[in-house]
Design an enzyme around this catalytic site. Sequence first.
Site, short mmCIF file in Angstrom:
data_model
loop_
_atom_site.label_atom_id
_atom_site.label_comp_id
_atom_site.label_asym_id
_atom_site.label_seq_id
_atom_site.Cartn_x
_atom_site.Cartn_y
_atom_site.Cartn_z
N HIS A 1 0.86 -1.19 0.00
CA HIS A 1 0.00 0.00 0.00
C HIS A 1 0.89 1.24 0.00
CE1 HIS A 1 -3.77 -2.09 0.52
NE2 HIS A 1 -3.25 -2.80 1.51
N ARG B 1 7.08 -5.13 3.33
CA ARG B 1 5.81 -5.79 2.99
C ARG B 1 5.77 -5.89 1.47
NH1 ARG B 1 -0.35 -4.75 5.08
NH2 ARG B 1 -0.02 -2.59 4.43
N ASP C 1 16.40 -8.64 -1.88
CA ASP C 1 17.75 -8.30 -2.31
C ASP C 1 18.16 -6.88 -1.93
OD1 ASP C 1 18.18 -10.78 -3.37
OD2 ASP C 1 18.16 -10.18 -5.48
N GLU D 1 -5.62 -12.22 6.73
CA GLU D 1 -6.50 -11.07 6.58
C GLU D 1 -7.77 -11.39 5.79
OE1 GLU D 1 -4.37 -7.99 4.45
OE2 GLU D 1 -3.14 -9.47 3.43
N ASP E 1 -8.33 -5.57 6.17
CA ASP E 1 -8.80 -6.50 5.14
C ASP E 1 -9.60 -7.64 5.75
OD1 ASP E 1 -8.12 -5.68 2.43
OD2 ASP E 1 -6.05 -5.74 3.12
#
Length: 253
Positions: free
Chosen positions: A46, A71, A85, A151, A177
């Site tokens: 998000h 995330r 990475d 979620e 969610d």
Amino acid sequence: MNTNTTKQKLNDGQTVYGAFFRTPDTSLIELQGYLGWDFLVLDGEHGTLQPRDIEDQCRACELRGITPIARATTNEQSIILRFMDTGVQGALIPFVNTAADAERAVQSIKHQPRGQRGLAGIRAADFGRTGSLSDYVKKANTETLVVAQIETSEGVSNLDEIVKVDDVDVIFIGPNDLANSLGHPGDIPHPEVQTAMDKIAETTLAAGKILGLMIFNSEGARKWRDKGARFISVPFESVMTSAITNFLGESKS
């Protein structure tokens, strides 16, 4: 690769606190290092953050010993690879709905022999300058934190199997969610949502996994800490909004 101090604290039975950030401001991330957070979740799901942004934010986290966690946008190996990475020390994977989803997340975060994450002399491996890639793989597999976000109603239904997946460190409740999935968008206090959250907590703790979640104020943090949560996070916007609102209210009174 640095020692993952957040994972170390969790393994020692401590509770850790962090914030979610979804804007690419590196100086703001650096400032957080002086404020006492254990970890920051650099939110690629998000917001506008790209792997390049997160790589720079990792550098800012490392200046003050904060654990950077990404995330990921989605639970896809090629996507997770690019986030890992950058040098983050773990990943929070959204929409883990089945044990197969959880296993796929672990496989994407860990190198062989546990996982299938691709290997190269990238920043996470100090560009291959400080030791062998063989040594890096061993340390990375030990230090990286795997956070599975539950979620949806499907995720709740399958949680008994999800918690059995090896190397998932944290089961993380995504309340927004989850409420939406249960048909109560924006209504986290709804009894059905709270019942689902309590079920996630009970199942997670009974399985010996670490319980994590997003809360929105210190009252929620204390409440869920008392319920057994040890990976507690808050959106930075919530902290900022509360501080600014209180300042203006007190200043103008």
